[in-house]
Design an enzyme around this catalytic site. Structure first.
Site, mmCIF file in Angstrom:
data_model
loop_
_atom_site.group_PDB
_atom_site.id
_atom_site.type_symbol
_atom_site.label_atom_id
_atom_site.label_comp_id
_atom_site.label_asym_id
_atom_site.label_seq_id
_atom_site.Cartn_x
_atom_site.Cartn_y
_atom_site.Cartn_z
ATOM 1 N N THR A 135 0.104 9.301 -0.836
ATOM 2 C CA THR A 135 0.557 10.614 -0.390
ATOM 3 C C THR A 135 -0.530 11.609 -0.751
ATOM 4 O O THR A 135 -1.257 11.433 -1.727
ATOM 5 C CB THR A 135 1.883 11.044 -1.041
ATOM 6 O OG1 THR A 135 1.745 11.043 -2.462
ATOM 7 C CG2 THR A 135 3.019 10.104 -0.657
ATOM 8 N N HIS B 63 0.853 -1.186 0.000
ATOM 9 C CA HIS B 63 0.000 0.000 0.000
ATOM 10 C C HIS B 63 0.887 1.234 0.000
ATOM 11 O O HIS B 63 1.960 1.249 0.612
ATOM 12 C CB HIS B 63 -0.892 0.007 1.246
ATOM 13 C CG HIS B 63 -1.317 1.390 1.670
ATOM 14 N ND1 HIS B 63 -0.626 2.120 2.624
ATOM 15 C CD2 HIS B 63 -2.327 2.190 1.253
ATOM 16 C CE1 HIS B 63 -1.214 3.288 2.785
ATOM 17 N NE2 HIS B 63 -2.250 3.359 1.975
#
Length: 296
Positions: free
Chosen positions: A136, A133
């Site tokens: 941002t 995973h």
């Protein structure tokens, strides 16, 4: 100041799109280059790309993004790489959660927000290849702005050298901006924990949220390097493991581990809750769920 922030928003949104393009190209390259080992005789998969929309309460434009999903490939069983830029007004539940989390006064009086980011989850065909995973993001309200994100590795079959490599690349990129890695690693260990199972969902990584030092340029450079760390941290692990043979026992372990991943994302993940509460495309929000899982 408003014009400057608008420019900064545009730069952040453009960066997330650039990172998305780099990752999509790299993942399709992994599909193309897998020429021996399990599933190498299958056609190389490609991303299916569709536009997403955020629904606003009054029907006005509230932003959206791109959902890119690749399924049933040689290497990737399901991987999603989503980007979005959404805006509008936070609903009452989201306002309360934001005010409590950030301690921001005035959210009730001026609940405008803007958010942009990239979110990625990869579930692999070969159980020797770890799931992963990464996300941002940048978030803005009239009262504050901040960055957040990180990445974590989720192998069902753990290899110490893979964990060392993944964390080492993350540390190298964090160290360019100061002594952040120990704090971000500890934050990931705490955040990606499943209380009702009394265990972490994987072998960790880095995580940060609410990041605002007051220097937008420095903080933006930092979040970019967190994004840049992803491919060199993850791709070599897949190149190393994708040719390994596996059987029913390994596949069963993978499906059980995916059950943990699904539990975490549906019960605890902030991004899932925020996306659904703010009216973003449900398919895009839930693309992180694995294609198949099992519970014992």
């Amino acid at each position: 100041m408003s014009d400057q922030m608008d420019s900064q928003k545009d730069r952040a949104s453009a960066w997330f799109r650039t990172l998305r393009n780099d990752i999509v190209a790299a993942f399709e390259g992994l599909e193309d280059s897998h020429s021996s080992g399990p599933l190498a005789d299958q056609p190389a998969a490609r991303f299916e790309v569709s536009a997403t929309k955020r629904a606003s309460q009054d029907g006005s434009d509230a932003g959206g993004g791109l959902m890119s999903v690749m399924r049933g490939g040689r290497v990737f069983e399901k991987v999603g790489v989503n980007i979005s830029t959404v805006y509008g007004q936070l609903g009452e539940r989201a306002q309360a959660a934001m005010a409590a989390r950030k301690g921001i006064p005035g959210m009730k009086d001026d609940p405008r927000f803007w958010a942009s980011g990239i979110s990625l989850v990869a579930h692999m065909q070969n159980p020797h290849c770890p799931a992963v995973h990464m996300n941002t993001r940048m978030f803005w309200t009239p009262h504050a702005w901040w960055f957040g994100g990180g990445s974590d590795l989720n192998p069902c079959l753990e290899y110490d050298e893979d964990t060392t490599h993944f964390h080492g690349v993350q540390k190298d990129h964090c160290d360019r901006h100061g002594d952040h890695y120990p704090r971000l690693k500890a934050w990931a260990d705490e955040y990606f924990y499943i209380p009702h199972r009394n265990r972490a969902r994987g072998v960790g990584g880095i995580f940060l949220d609410d990041h605002n030092t007051g220097d937008w340029e420095a903080d933006f450079a930092f979040i970019q390097d967190i994004g840049r760390a992803f491919l060199p941290a993850f791709v070599p692990l897949i190149e190393k493991r994708r040719g390994a043979t596996f059987g029913d026992a390994e596949k069963d372990a993978q499906l059980v581990h995916r059950g943990l991943y699904a539990e975490y994302n549906l019960v605890y993940d902030r991004g899932t809750k925020f996306g659904l509460e703010t009216g973003h495309d449900a398919n895009a929000v839930l693309m992180s769920l694995p294609p198949m899982a099992k519970w014992v």
